[in-house]
Design a protein around this motif. Structure first.
Motif, PDB file in Angstrom:
ATOM      1  N   HIS A 153       0.869  -1.186   0.000  1.00  0.00           N
ATOM      2  CA  HIS A 153       0.000   0.000   0.000  1.00  0.00           C
ATOM      3  C   HIS A 153       0.898   1.225   0.000  1.00  0.00           C
ATOM      4  CE1 HIS A 153      -3.909  -1.911   1.839  1.00  0.00           C
ATOM      5  NE2 HIS A 153      -3.560  -2.442   0.683  1.00  0.00           N
ATOM      6  N   ARG A 200      -5.810   7.797   2.194  1.00  0.00           N
ATOM      7  CA  ARG A 200      -5.904   7.170   0.865  1.00  0.00           C
ATOM      8  C   ARG A 200      -4.588   6.503   0.492  1.00  0.00           C
ATOM      9  NH1 ARG A 200      -8.026  12.567   0.003  1.00  0.00           N
ATOM     10  NH2 ARG A 200     -10.290  12.519  -0.314  1.00  0.00           N
ATOM     11  N   TYR A 201      -4.707   5.426  -0.307  1.00  0.00           N
ATOM     12  CA  TYR A 201      -3.491   4.748  -0.746  1.00  0.00           C
ATOM     13  C   TYR A 201      -3.707   4.124  -2.113  1.00  0.00           C
ATOM     14  CZ  TYR A 201      -5.975   0.630   1.088  1.00  0.00           C
ATOM     15  OH  TYR A 201      -6.905  -0.334   1.355  1.00  0.00           O
ATOM     16  N   LYS A 227      -5.222  15.299   4.781  1.00  0.00           N
ATOM     17  CA  LYS A 227      -6.155  14.786   3.775  1.00  0.00           C
ATOM     18  C   LYS A 227      -6.331  15.829   2.656  1.00  0.00           C
ATOM     19  CE  LYS A 227     -10.950  13.551   3.158  1.00  0.00           C
ATOM     20  NZ  LYS A 227     -12.302  13.703   3.721  1.00  0.00           N
TER      21      LYS A 227
END
Ligand code: CTP
Ligand code: CA
Length: 221
Positions: free
Chosen positions: A23, A30-31, A112
């Motif tokens: 990941h 998020r990834y 984010k």
């Protein structure tokens, strides 16, 4: 009960196995990932342990249970996987079954990413990840037998033969990932060694693992 030595041909050997996806973070929530389930890599770790090897399994995020008797090191990113693999050396055997992300986001956002009203969608700038298989193949503490995988969607054997040379590993297990292999329970592979190409029949991933572990034990005998 103790098994007879013949049933544990890898006793005294250390095997390093990678499994699962990596990941690669975009921001804290998020990834970027891929469809690898870890089924094949985990089955290989279990099969090598069943033949008596001490096994270190370096795994990305997967839903698989830890194989019994195996030391599992959990990581998320390719860079963490490389560090964990180097930290596990020396090893007699390395089997790199993980689907390592080729690229990561160049600069992970600390907060984010937000949708600002009227603003365009963001573009992600990517950078190359380290190649763990190539690094181990050229390592000062190179494992005696280094086995890579090749995930291909076309010209499977041709690409895998070239990949074996490029990476500097001893064997490549080539599989066609254009169908349901990723996440599925069966695998059709070709084993590519210095001696040539072996086409194996379609088998459950557990059977591919057992056959590969037996081949590894024979090669080290
Ligand atoms: N691998 C690795 N580190 C990476 C990328 C791949 O160790 N950064 C390993 C995989 O675990 C596998 C082998 O290299 O054993 C081949 O992976 P694959 O994705 O098939 O090949 P790549 O060299 O990444 O080339 P491409 O994806 O362009 O086909
Ligand atoms: Ca790749």
């Amino acid at each position: 009960a103790l098994l007879a030595p013949a049933a544990r041909p890898l006793a005294g050997r250390h095997a390093l196995v990678t499994s699962g996806p990596t990941h690669e973070p975009i921001d804290p929530v998020r990834y970027i990932a891929n469809r690898s389930s870890g089924k094949q890599g985990h089955a290989i770790a279990a099969a090598l342990a069943a033949l008596g090897a001490r096994v270190t399994l370096v795994s990305g995020p997967v839903a698989q249970p830890d194989p019994p008797g195996v030391t599992v090191v959990r990581i998320e990113t390719a860079r963490e996987m490389l560090a964990a693999c180097e930290g596990a050396l020396p090893a007699d055997i390395a089997v790199m079954a993980a689907a390592v992300a080729d690229w990561r986001v160049a600069r992970e956002a600390g907060q984010k990413l937000k949708k600002e009203p009227g603003a365009e969608a963001p573009s992600l700038m990517m950078t190359l990840n380290p190649d763990i298989l190539a690094t181990l193949s050229h390592h000062a503490q190179r494992p005696g037998l280094v086995v890579g995988f090749a995930a291909e969607t076309e010209k499977v054997v041709e690409h895998a033969i070239a990949k074996r040379r490029r990476k500097g590993c001893d064997w490549i297990v080539a599989n066609d990932v254009s169908g349901t292999v990723m996440g599925g329970d069966a695998n059709t592979v070709h084993l590519i060694t210095a001696a040539g190409v072996e086409d194996w029949p379609e088998l459950p991933k557990g059977a591919v693992a057992e056959r590969l572990a037996a081949r590894i034990a024979a090669a080290l005998a």
